[in-house]
Every structure is written in C-alpha cells, then in structure tokens.
Design an enzyme around this catalytic site. Structure first.
Site, PDB file in Angstrom:
ATOM      1  N   ASP A 275       0.815  -1.213   0.000  1.00 34.62           N
ATOM      2  CA  ASP A 275       0.000   0.000   0.000  1.00 34.62           C
ATOM      3  C   ASP A 275       0.845   1.258   0.000  1.00 34.62           C
ATOM      4  O   ASP A 275       0.405   2.315  -0.453  1.00 34.62           O
ATOM      5  CB  ASP A 275      -0.935  -0.014   1.222  1.00 34.62           C
ATOM      6  CG  ASP A 275      -1.796   1.222   1.303  1.00 34.62           C
ATOM      7  OD1 ASP A 275      -2.581   1.455   0.362  1.00 34.62           O
ATOM      8  OD2 ASP A 275      -1.690   1.978   2.290  1.00 34.62           O
TER       9      ASP A 275
ATOM     10  N   MET B  32      -6.978   6.347   3.454  1.00 38.79           N
ATOM     11  CA  MET B  32      -7.164   7.395   2.463  1.00 38.79           C
ATOM     12  C   MET B  32      -5.979   7.534   1.512  1.00 38.79           C
ATOM     13  O   MET B  32      -5.991   8.415   0.641  1.00 38.79           O
ATOM     14  CB  MET B  32      -7.390   8.745   3.175  1.00 38.79           C
ATOM     15  CG  MET B  32      -8.638   8.800   4.038  1.00 38.79           C
ATOM     16  SD  MET B  32     -10.158   8.577   3.070  1.00 38.79           S
ATOM     17  CE  MET B  32     -10.074  10.002   1.990  1.00 38.79           C
ATOM     18  N   ARG B  33      -4.965   6.690   1.657  1.00 45.35           N
ATOM     19  CA  ARG B  33      -3.791   6.840   0.805  1.00 45.35           C
ATOM     20  C   ARG B  33      -4.147   6.629  -0.662  1.00 45.35           C
ATOM     21  O   ARG B  33      -3.625   7.316  -1.540  1.00 45.35           O
ATOM     22  CB  ARG B  33      -2.689   5.880   1.242  1.00 45.35           C
ATOM     23  CG  ARG B  33      -1.404   6.055   0.443  1.00 45.35           C
ATOM     24  CD  ARG B  33      -0.264   5.185   0.953  1.00 45.35           C
ATOM     25  NE  ARG B  33       0.272   5.706   2.199  1.00 45.35           N
ATOM     26  CZ  ARG B  33       0.231   5.069   3.349  1.00 45.35           C
ATOM     27  NH1 ARG B  33      -0.355   3.879   3.412  1.00 45.35           N
ATOM     28  NH2 ARG B  33       0.748   5.581   4.444  1.00 45.35           N
ATOM     29  N   ALA B  34      -5.011   5.674  -0.948  1.00 44.72           N
ATOM     30  CA  ALA B  34      -5.381   5.409  -2.340  1.00 44.72           C
ATOM     31  C   ALA B  34      -6.038   6.626  -2.973  1.00 44.72           C
ATOM     32  O   ALA B  34      -5.767   6.954  -4.138  1.00 44.72           O
ATOM     33  CB  ALA B  34      -6.323   4.200  -2.404  1.00 44.72           C
TER      34      ALA B  34
END
Length: 666
Positions: free
Chosen positions: A185, A266-268
């Site tokens: 991720d 929320m990284r995506a």
C-alpha cells in the site's frame, strides 16, 4: 551504487563518460510501466512504482533508462545530471540514511553527519532491485522518505535533516516471495509486467538488444532525439503541474471509485488524485478529466485490492468498468441533487421516522450458513470408493482463520532476515557494545572509551587519540526467517470426524503468520500408504495456500513416513541454505495406522527428527470425549513442543511456544 561520471582509468585527469545506457524510447512494449515511471517523474509525490514480474522482462533496463530523462539538478555548485542510485539488498541502515562522519570525528574531534544513499538520490531515481528481499525496516525507511520528501536522523548523538525527493522504483519477482500488504500500500503505483507472447514483438526486442550490444553509442544516437523530446515533455509537465485543476466533480469520482473497491485508509484516494493530475499535465491539459481518473485507477488500485496476503493481485478490466460507471452515476446524482436542492437539508433526527436500522429483507436472501455447496458435506453425494480402495474426497472448506501465537526456535541463529526467531544480524538493531569483533564498529562506544584516556595520552592538538584497546564492536540482534515444514495429517481418521476443516483453517492461519514473518515453507501431507511433498521449500507462501485448498483426504495415517519425509526435506534444504534454521510443524491426532506396529514406528521416526537437531511443534488435533493422548507421546519422542489446536490462537492463550522444548509453558 550511484551512477555518475567517474575518473578515467588511463591516468588522465579528464572525466570519463560512461557508455550510454539503453534509451528509454527504444524499449519495446511495456507501455503501462513506462507510463507509470513517467508520471512519477512528473510528480514524485505519487510515491514511486513497484514493478512486479518474471525474470527477463526488462524491468531493470526501463528503470535505468528513466534517469536520463529527468531534468538536471540545479545546486549551489551549478547543475548536474539526475542520478540513478541503486540500493543493494544487503545495505545497512547506516548506509541508507547516513551516520556519523568517522573521519571527521577521529581527525578533528568534530561531530559531523555523513549522508547516505537517500541524500545521494535527491532529485533523482532510487532503484531497489528485489525489493521483496529487502529487510522490512529498510523498506519502511525508504517509503517514509519517499512520502515525506525529507529524511530526519536522530542517532549517535547527531540530529540532522535533509531533503530527499526522488522517484522510488522497486522491482521484484513474485516467485521469490511477496511484499506484505502494508508495504504494498505504501508504493504509489504498481505494474505487473510479462514478456509478450507475440512473435513479432519478441523478434523486435531481440533485434534492438543485439543492435545495442553491437554499438551502444550508435544505437543511443539513433534514439537521442526521441529521448530529448520525452525529457522536454517531462520538464514541461512538471512546470504545469501546479496549474492543473482538479474539480470537485472529478474528486467525487475518485472518492466514489476508491470507496467502491473498499480500499483501506485514504492513501489510495490521495495517490489516485495526484496520479490523475500528473496524467493531465502529461497530456498538456489544464484540468483533470474522467480519462485521467481511469488511467490513474489502473495504476493505483490493483495492489491495494489485496485485503488478504493470499488474494490474487490485479484488477479485472470489467470490474473497473463497472466501478467507473457506478462512480459516474454517483457524480451525476450529486450534481442533480445539488441543482434541485441548493440549500443543505437539516440533519435527520436519529430518533424520528427512518432513523432506526433498516428492516431485513424477506425472501431468499436469508441466512445460508447452514447450507453447503461442497458435495463432500452431503452424505448422499460423497464420492464412494471402489472396492478395495481407500476413501478419497476433497477436504472440507477451511474453517475461519485467526491470528496465531508466535512459534519460535530457541537460541540465536544467523539466518536470512525475517520476523520469527532471534538472530545475530548485520542489519539488526544495536543492542550493546562489545569487546568482541561484533557486527561492525560500535562508534559511540569506541569514542566513549577513548575519551576517558585523552588527558593521559597527552592530547593537545584537538585530535582524538585512539588505541587498539578502545575499539568496540556492535552486538546486533534482529529476527530471522525460518524454514517451516508443515506435516499435515489428511487421513481418514481426520476427515471422518470433520476435523480437517479445523486443521486446514489452522494451517492457513499458520501460513499467513509465516508469510508475515518472511519464512520459507514446505508442505507434506500424509494419507494412504505414503507421505507426499506437495510443496517443496519456497518463499511464495500463497502457493502453499492454493495447494492446501485443493487437498484430498482419506486412507490410513502413515505418520512414520511423514516424519521421515520432513527430516529428509530439512536435511536437503540445509545443504542449500545452511544458515536458515528449520522447524517442523506437525498437525495430527497421533493415531498412526497401517503396517505392523505403526505407533512404535511413528515414535522412532519422530525421535530421528530430534536426533537431527530439528526443532519441532506437534499440534494435537484430537477431539471428542475419548482421547488416546498419542499426539503428546509423539511430541515427547521428537523432543518438541506440544500444543492443542485450540491453543494456537493468540487471542485465547498468550505467550510464545519455543520449538525443541520438551515441555510447553503457556
């Protein structure tokens, strides 16, 4: 390794220009990989690219060609070409982030910082080949630096911070083991590459490679104009990036898309937004469109869909099409609602009408937990053996998985880096200084010892005076990955009592634990008249899970053959990898059958494991009112740890099981 100009070897003082590398424009195919690298060059804040693929797919060639396209680095001393810094798998943390400048300390008595590879990669490319084999704590350091653009060091009495903006590229071969989902991720983009199966494409690849090897300079000159145009476009896109508009409409599309794939955190969303913006700038557009979001999703989401370590990576195009359509409908609905209701509605009353939980729907959508689609679970449809043959049927579906307690090998080893058993490791944390040679120099300990003697040694010129007796080595401890050999009882005595579902669930849980702890695994099954090595030792733990889910059961219980096969696998692997310690994990009810005196033969075979100094854990799968206790006797014979299957869960029982201990202490 830092690629840059170097001095000539013929005695002259003129810098020697290295031979040109393979041009980026000359790469045949690999369009998605080239696009991902280009977008990261436009916007390094995306967070880098993870390149997954089989060997011989030009992963390294493409990455090395990228550095030549980056804008030159402008500094106080003028400008220089962007660097390609290669980080070796065996690098230490000191080499990566930097450490005390030993020369200045010893010469001037001055505490100074010596930058590492992250500083050298600033405004360039940091390339990590076989990133899946790099120690986890170093991967964390790299990804933190790539995300923050700076490196902060607080160590050895030095506080230092410096910029470290670079394009991070990691390549890996999945056959040699996967990255943990948490680390997957952290990479902004991921691309799977494979060799083309088109004959014409393969011919073109070989032809260009042979032409390059024949005359690198002439070949590079042939593509120089195209590479220069690419470099110009990257620089122009970088300059235009800040002016690209990301409207609320497209931001809503991005949020809806990430929500539909149920990605963690929320990284995506952030990476997808940055990638879409970079793609718009690369196209020369002034605003992000649906096309940019679609392209960004293909690069951003596939590796983030792995909710479980054993999920298959990738993204089905049809699934992405459906998600894009649903996101578009969400955008249209939001725009229509905004047009019809310009004023926001008041907050609904949770106790008013409609505020309660929705009523469950009636019909056929009720609980189906009691039903099963497995013919093995329906007595009237079970596979009936031919006369004289042992029952043979698919195993029941694995039971629910759980977090297992830690199983370790006693003592301190020196195996490959991992997260299971204690080990002496050059990459481990420094525990203390030692008068022994140790793992490298313990600089602070050495200086502290020397400082006590400076007056007696007559130090007058500011330089620290060292003696051989001052030198202190660094005692480092880390964790190693082990070879875990699973010996799984798949006989009729297990299947008849529907216990194999619990056993396979436990094995998959243990395999997940082995995946996270960077172990190699092997799987042996016992059924009928023999033990079968269904999976030779491998780092691809997900392959073991696939083999286990296709396990067939039935027949007698050849425990002796299972233990002998495990011993054979361990001894053979020890020749290939002598530093990696092994642990045998046997899951059985202990009821050996077949042949003459099968229980005695099983105990003898178990004792041979102990004689070979193989650590072992026996997981007792026996259940029911009447228990024979044969599994505990086998554990005693192999001088290993004994644990009941219901004691494997970390939630139920706290503590560590150390293989090789005759007694088990919770």
């Amino acid at each position: 390794m830092v690629q840059d100009y170097s001095a000539a070897h013929d005695g002259s003082t003129e810098p020697a220009r290295p031979e040109p590398g393979f041009p980026f424009s000359a790469i045949v195919g690999q369009d998605q990989l080239r696009l991902a690298l280009t977008l990261c060059a436009v916007h390094p804040g995306i967070g880098g690219v993870l390149v997954r693929g089989e060997k011989g797919t030009a992963k390294s060639t493409v990455v090395r060609a990228l550095a030549a396209l980056l804008p030159p680095v402008v500094g106080d001393d003028g400008s220089r070409p962007a660097r390609l810094v290669e980080l070796p798998v065996g690098a230490t943390e000191d080499r990566v982030v930097g450490s005390l400048d030993l020369e200045k300390v010893l010469r001037d008595g001055e505490r100074a910082f010596q930058p590492g590879l992250l500083a050298a990669a600033h405004d360039g490319v940091l390339y990590v080949d076989e990133v899946n084999l790099l120690h986890d704590h170093l991967v964390d350091v790299l990804l933190d630096a790539a995300a923050m653009g700076r490196v902060h060091i607080e160590r050895d009495g030095v506080s230092h911070s410096h910029p470290a903006r670079f394009v991070l590229v990691g390549t890996m071969n999945p056959e040699e083991g996967e990255l943990r989902p948490q680390l997957l991720d952290r990479f902004g983009l991921a691309v799977d590459v494979a060799a083309s199966r088109e004959v014409d494409t393969r011919m073109q690849v070989v032809r260009r490679r042979l032409d390059f090897e024949s005359d690198p300079a002439a070949f590079a000159a042939r593509y120089a104009a195209q590479d220069e145009e690419l470099a110009r476009r990257i620089a122009a896109a970088r300059d235009a990036l800040a002016g690209v508009e990301l409207s609320d409409t497209e931001l809503r599309r991005i949020a809806a898309l990430c929500a539909s794939f149920d990605v963690d955190g929320m990284r995506a969303d952030l990476v997808l937004a940055r990638t879409a913006t970079a793609h718009a700038a690369w196209r020369g557009a002034s605003a992000v469109t649906e096309e940019d979001v679609r392209v960004a999703a293909e690069l951003t989401l596939p590796h983030r869909r792995r909710r479980d370590p054993f999920d298959e990576p990738g993204l089905d195009p049809q699934q992405l099409d459906d998600a894009m359509r649903d996101a578009g409908e969400h955008v249209d609905d939001a725009m229509r609602d905004a047009a019809e209701q310009p004023e926001p509605d008041p907050e609904p009353d949770p106790d008013g009408p409609g505020g309660g939980a929705p009523e469950p729907e009636s019909g056929d959508g009720g609980d189906t937990s009691a039903r099963s689609d497995d013919p093995a679970d329906r007595p009237d449809e079970r596979e009936r053996p031919a006369p004289g043959r042992a029952p043979d049927r698919p195993a029941a579906a694995p039971s629910a998985q759980f977090k297992t307690r830690l199983l370790t090998i006693p003592g301190v080893g020196e195996g490959a880096p991992g997260r299971r058993s204690r080990s002496r490791s050059p990459q481990g944390r420094v525990v203390r200084s030692t008068t022994e040679p140790g793992r490298g120099l313990h600089l602070v300990g050495t200086l502290f010892v020397a400082a006590e003697h400076q007056v007696a040694r007559g130090r007058t010129d500011g330089r620290m005076m060292l003696a051989p007796s001052d030198i202190r080595g660094a005692h480092r401890e880390g964790r190693e990955g082990n070879l875990v050999v699973f010996v799984v009882d798949a006989s009729g005595s297990m299947a008849a009592r529907d216990r194999l579902s619990a056993v396979t669930g436990a094995v998959i849980s243990l395999l997940r634990d082995a995946y996270q702890r960077r172990d190699k695994v092997a799987v042996i099954t016992m059924r009928g008249s023999a033990a079968e090595l269904v999976l030779p030792p491998t780092s691809s733990v997900d392959v073991a899970v696939r083999r286990l889910r296709s396990l067939r059961t039935g027949g007698r219980t050849p425990l002796a053959q299972g233990f002998l096969k495990a011993r054979e696998v361990v001894l053979r692997e020890k020749v290939r990898d002598p530093q990696r310690r092994a642990m045998v994990l046997a899951l059985t009810d202990g009821r050996a059958t077949g042949g003459t005196d099968p229980v005695r033969r099983a105990k003898v075979a178990a004792s041979l494991l102990a004689d070979a100094s193989v650590a072992s854990v026996l997981v007792d799968c026996e259940s029911g009112m009447v228990r024979l206790g044969l599994a505990r006797e086998l554990a005693t014979a192999m001088r290993g740890a004994y644990v009941r299957i219901d004691e494997l869960s970390a939630e139920k029982v706290a503590g560590v099981v150390r293989a090789g201990a005759a007694a088990f202490a919770a």
